[in-house]
Write a protein that holds these residues in place. Structure first.
Motif, PDB file in Angstrom:
ATOM      1  N   ARG A 243       0.851  -1.188   0.000  1.00  0.00           N
ATOM      2  CA  ARG A 243       0.000   0.000   0.000  1.00  0.00           C
ATOM      3  C   ARG A 243       0.889   1.241   0.000  1.00  0.00           C
ATOM      4  O   ARG A 243       1.932   1.280   0.637  1.00  0.00           O
ATOM      5  CB  ARG A 243      -0.873  -0.015   1.256  1.00  0.00           C
ATOM      6  N   MET A 244       0.430   2.267  -0.686  1.00  0.00           N
ATOM      7  CA  MET A 244       1.150   3.538  -0.717  1.00  0.00           C
ATOM      8  C   MET A 244       0.273   4.590  -0.033  1.00  0.00           C
ATOM      9  O   MET A 244      -0.944   4.638  -0.256  1.00  0.00           O
ATOM     10  CB  MET A 244       1.454   3.937  -2.152  1.00  0.00           C
ATOM     11  N   ILE A 245       0.896   5.414   0.790  1.00  0.00           N
ATOM     12  CA  ILE A 245       0.209   6.461   1.542  1.00  0.00           C
ATOM     13  C   ILE A 245       0.734   7.821   1.084  1.00  0.00           C
ATOM     14  O   ILE A 245       1.936   8.011   0.934  1.00  0.00           O
ATOM     15  CB  ILE A 245       0.459   6.312   3.061  1.00  0.00           C
ATOM     16  N   ALA A 246      -0.179   8.773   0.888  1.00  0.00           N
ATOM     17  CA  ALA A 246       0.197  10.153   0.559  1.00  0.00           C
ATOM     18  C   ALA A 246      -0.317  11.064   1.669  1.00  0.00           C
ATOM     19  O   ALA A 246      -1.453  10.920   2.121  1.00  0.00           O
ATOM     20  CB  ALA A 246      -0.417  10.559  -0.775  1.00  0.00           C
ATOM     21  N   VAL A 247       0.523  11.996   2.092  1.00  0.00           N
ATOM     22  CA  VAL A 247       0.131  13.022   3.065  1.00  0.00           C
ATOM     23  C   VAL A 247       0.291  14.357   2.342  1.00  0.00           C
ATOM     24  O   VAL A 247       1.404  14.770   2.036  1.00  0.00           O
ATOM     25  CB  VAL A 247       1.003  12.970   4.333  1.00  0.00           C
ATOM     26  N   ILE A 248      -0.833  15.011   2.063  1.00  0.00           N
ATOM     27  CA  ILE A 248      -0.831  16.191   1.204  1.00  0.00           C
ATOM     28  C   ILE A 248      -1.245  17.416   2.019  1.00  0.00           C
ATOM     29  O   ILE A 248      -2.333  17.447   2.596  1.00  0.00           O
ATOM     30  CB  ILE A 248      -1.804  15.990   0.027  1.00  0.00           C
ATOM     31  N   ALA A 249      -0.370  18.421   2.045  1.00  0.00           N
ATOM     32  CA  ALA A 249      -0.692  19.673   2.749  1.00  0.00           C
ATOM     33  C   ALA A 249      -1.770  20.413   1.991  1.00  0.00           C
ATOM     34  O   ALA A 249      -1.716  20.548   0.769  1.00  0.00           O
ATOM     35  CB  ALA A 249       0.552  20.534   2.877  1.00  0.00           C
ATOM     36  N   ASP A 250      -2.773  20.884   2.697  1.00  0.00           N
ATOM     37  CA  ASP A 250      -3.877  21.608   2.096  1.00  0.00           C
ATOM     38  C   ASP A 250      -3.572  23.099   2.141  1.00  0.00           C
ATOM     39  O   ASP A 250      -3.749  23.748   3.162  1.00  0.00           O
ATOM     40  CB  ASP A 250      -5.168  21.305   2.854  1.00  0.00           C
ATOM     41  N   ALA A 251      -3.115  23.614   1.022  1.00  0.00           N
ATOM     42  CA  ALA A 251      -2.809  25.041   0.938  1.00  0.00           C
ATOM     43  C   ALA A 251      -3.828  25.757   0.062  1.00  0.00           C
ATOM     44  O   ALA A 251      -3.545  26.802  -0.508  1.00  0.00           O
ATOM     45  CB  ALA A 251      -1.398  25.226   0.396  1.00  0.00           C
ATOM     46  N   GLY A 252      -5.020  25.166  -0.089  1.00  0.00           N
ATOM     47  CA  GLY A 252      -6.060  25.781  -0.899  1.00  0.00           C
ATOM     48  C   GLY A 252      -5.972  25.449  -2.378  1.00  0.00           C
ATOM     49  O   GLY A 252      -6.672  26.035  -3.193  1.00  0.00           O
ATOM     50  N   ASP A 253      -5.113  24.500  -2.745  1.00  0.00           N
ATOM     51  CA  ASP A 253      -4.930  24.128  -4.147  1.00  0.00           C
ATOM     52  C   ASP A 253      -5.143  22.623  -4.267  1.00  0.00           C
ATOM     53  O   ASP A 253      -4.395  21.840  -3.689  1.00  0.00           O
ATOM     54  CB  ASP A 253      -3.517  24.514  -4.585  1.00  0.00           C
ATOM     55  N   ASP A 254      -6.152  22.217  -5.001  1.00  0.00           N
ATOM     56  CA  ASP A 254      -6.523  20.802  -5.086  1.00  0.00           C
ATOM     57  C   ASP A 254      -5.794  20.037  -6.185  1.00  0.00           C
ATOM     58  O   ASP A 254      -6.107  18.877  -6.434  1.00  0.00           O
ATOM     59  CB  ASP A 254      -8.030  20.667  -5.308  1.00  0.00           C
ATOM     60  N   ARG A 255      -4.813  20.636  -6.852  1.00  0.00           N
ATOM     61  CA  ARG A 255      -4.133  19.937  -7.951  1.00  0.00           C
ATOM     62  C   ARG A 255      -3.414  18.679  -7.491  1.00  0.00           C
ATOM     63  O   ARG A 255      -3.421  17.676  -8.194  1.00  0.00           O
ATOM     64  CB  ARG A 255      -3.162  20.873  -8.662  1.00  0.00           C
ATOM     65  N   SER A 256      -2.801  18.699  -6.323  1.00  0.00           N
ATOM     66  CA  SER A 256      -2.089  17.516  -5.837  1.00  0.00           C
ATOM     67  C   SER A 256      -3.072  16.384  -5.530  1.00  0.00           C
ATOM     68  O   SER A 256      -2.817  15.222  -5.856  1.00  0.00           O
ATOM     69  CB  SER A 256      -1.264  17.849  -4.593  1.00  0.00           C
ATOM     70  N   ILE A 257      -4.196  16.721  -4.933  1.00  0.00           N
ATOM     71  CA  ILE A 257      -5.212  15.705  -4.649  1.00  0.00           C
ATOM     72  C   ILE A 257      -5.744  15.133  -5.961  1.00  0.00           C
ATOM     73  O   ILE A 257      -5.902  13.916  -6.107  1.00  0.00           O
ATOM     74  CB  ILE A 257      -6.340  16.288  -3.779  1.00  0.00           C
ATOM     75  N   ALA A 258      -5.983  15.972  -6.956  1.00  0.00           N
ATOM     76  CA  ALA A 258      -6.463  15.512  -8.260  1.00  0.00           C
ATOM     77  C   ALA A 258      -5.436  14.591  -8.923  1.00  0.00           C
ATOM     78  O   ALA A 258      -5.799  13.562  -9.506  1.00  0.00           O
ATOM     79  CB  ALA A 258      -6.773  16.698  -9.162  1.00  0.00           C
ATOM     80  N   LEU A 259      -4.169  14.940  -8.828  1.00  0.00           N
ATOM     81  CA  LEU A 259      -3.108  14.093  -9.389  1.00  0.00           C
ATOM     82  C   LEU A 259      -3.135  12.711  -8.752  1.00  0.00           C
ATOM     83  O   LEU A 259      -3.084  11.688  -9.445  1.00  0.00           O
ATOM     84  CB  LEU A 259      -1.742  14.745  -9.161  1.00  0.00           C
ATOM     85  N   HIS A 260      -3.221  12.667  -7.434  1.00  0.00           N
ATOM     86  CA  HIS A 260      -3.244  11.380  -6.741  1.00  0.00           C
ATOM     87  C   HIS A 260      -4.492  10.568  -7.100  1.00  0.00           C
ATOM     88  O   HIS A 260      -4.411   9.356  -7.292  1.00  0.00           O
ATOM     89  CB  HIS A 260      -3.120  11.593  -5.224  1.00  0.00           C
ATOM     90  N   ARG A 261      -5.625  11.231  -7.216  1.00  0.00           N
ATOM     91  CA  ARG A 261      -6.851  10.517  -7.626  1.00  0.00           C
ATOM     92  C   ARG A 261      -6.691   9.889  -9.004  1.00  0.00           C
ATOM     93  O   ARG A 261      -7.132   8.772  -9.243  1.00  0.00           O
ATOM     94  CB  ARG A 261      -8.046  11.467  -7.613  1.00  0.00           C
ATOM     95  N   ARG A 262      -6.060  10.623  -9.926  1.00  0.00           N
ATOM     96  CA  ARG A 262      -5.838  10.078 -11.278  1.00  0.00           C
ATOM     97  C   ARG A 262      -4.980   8.820 -11.239  1.00  0.00           C
ATOM     98  O   ARG A 262      -5.045   7.993 -12.133  1.00  0.00           O
ATOM     99  CB  ARG A 262      -5.183  11.127 -12.174  1.00  0.00           C
ATOM    100  N   HIS A 263      -4.159   8.687 -10.200  1.00  0.00           N
ATOM    101  CA  HIS A 263      -3.284   7.520 -10.066  1.00  0.00           C
ATOM    102  C   HIS A 263      -3.867   6.459  -9.133  1.00  0.00           C
ATOM    103  O   HIS A 263      -3.148   5.574  -8.672  1.00  0.00           O
ATOM    104  CB  HIS A 263      -1.895   7.957  -9.588  1.00  0.00           C
ATOM    105  N   GLY A 264      -5.147   6.548  -8.833  1.00  0.00           N
ATOM    106  CA  GLY A 264      -5.824   5.497  -8.089  1.00  0.00           C
ATOM    107  C   GLY A 264      -5.872   5.654  -6.581  1.00  0.00           C
ATOM    108  O   GLY A 264      -6.288   4.740  -5.871  1.00  0.00           O
ATOM    109  N   PHE A 265      -5.458   6.803  -6.058  1.00  0.00           N
ATOM    110  CA  PHE A 265      -5.526   7.048  -4.616  1.00  0.00           C
ATOM    111  C   PHE A 265      -6.944   7.442  -4.217  1.00  0.00           C
ATOM    112  O   PHE A 265      -7.647   8.105  -4.976  1.00  0.00           O
ATOM    113  CB  PHE A 265      -4.571   8.175  -4.210  1.00  0.00           C
ATOM    114  N   THR A 266      -7.339   7.055  -3.015  1.00  0.00           N
ATOM    115  CA  THR A 266      -8.614   7.491  -2.450  1.00  0.00           C
ATOM    116  C   THR A 266      -8.339   8.158  -1.103  1.00  0.00           C
ATOM    117  O   THR A 266      -7.345   7.850  -0.427  1.00  0.00           O
ATOM    118  CB  THR A 266      -9.587   6.309  -2.239  1.00  0.00           C
TER     119      THR A 266
END
Length: 64
Positions: A15-38
């Motif tokens: 399993r791979m885990i991502a910890v993404i800082a929320d600075a008001g920009d959802d591009r990183s979350i969108a990138l991870h979703r495109r790669h199969g992250f939930t």
């Protein structure tokens, strides 16, 4: 990110885990979703970035 996922899978990781800082920009979350992250959870005000406290979004992706 794709190459990192491939390498982790080849290494036998489960399993791979991502910890993404929320600075008001959802591009990183969108990138991870495109790669199969939930989304797995959220931690509030645990990081300090650009002069303010920020939340983090936790995401995960199975590799097997």
């Amino acid at each position: 990110l794709g190459a990192l996922i491939e390498g982790a899978t080849a290494a036998g990781l489960r399993r791979m885990i991502a910890v993404i800082a929320d600075a008001g920009d959802d591009r990183s979350i969108a990138l991870h979703r495109r790669h199969g992250f939930t989304e797995a959870g959220r931690l509030t005000e645990v990081g300090f970035k650009l002069g303010r406290w920020v939340d983090t979004t936790l995401m995960e992706r199975p590799l097997t």
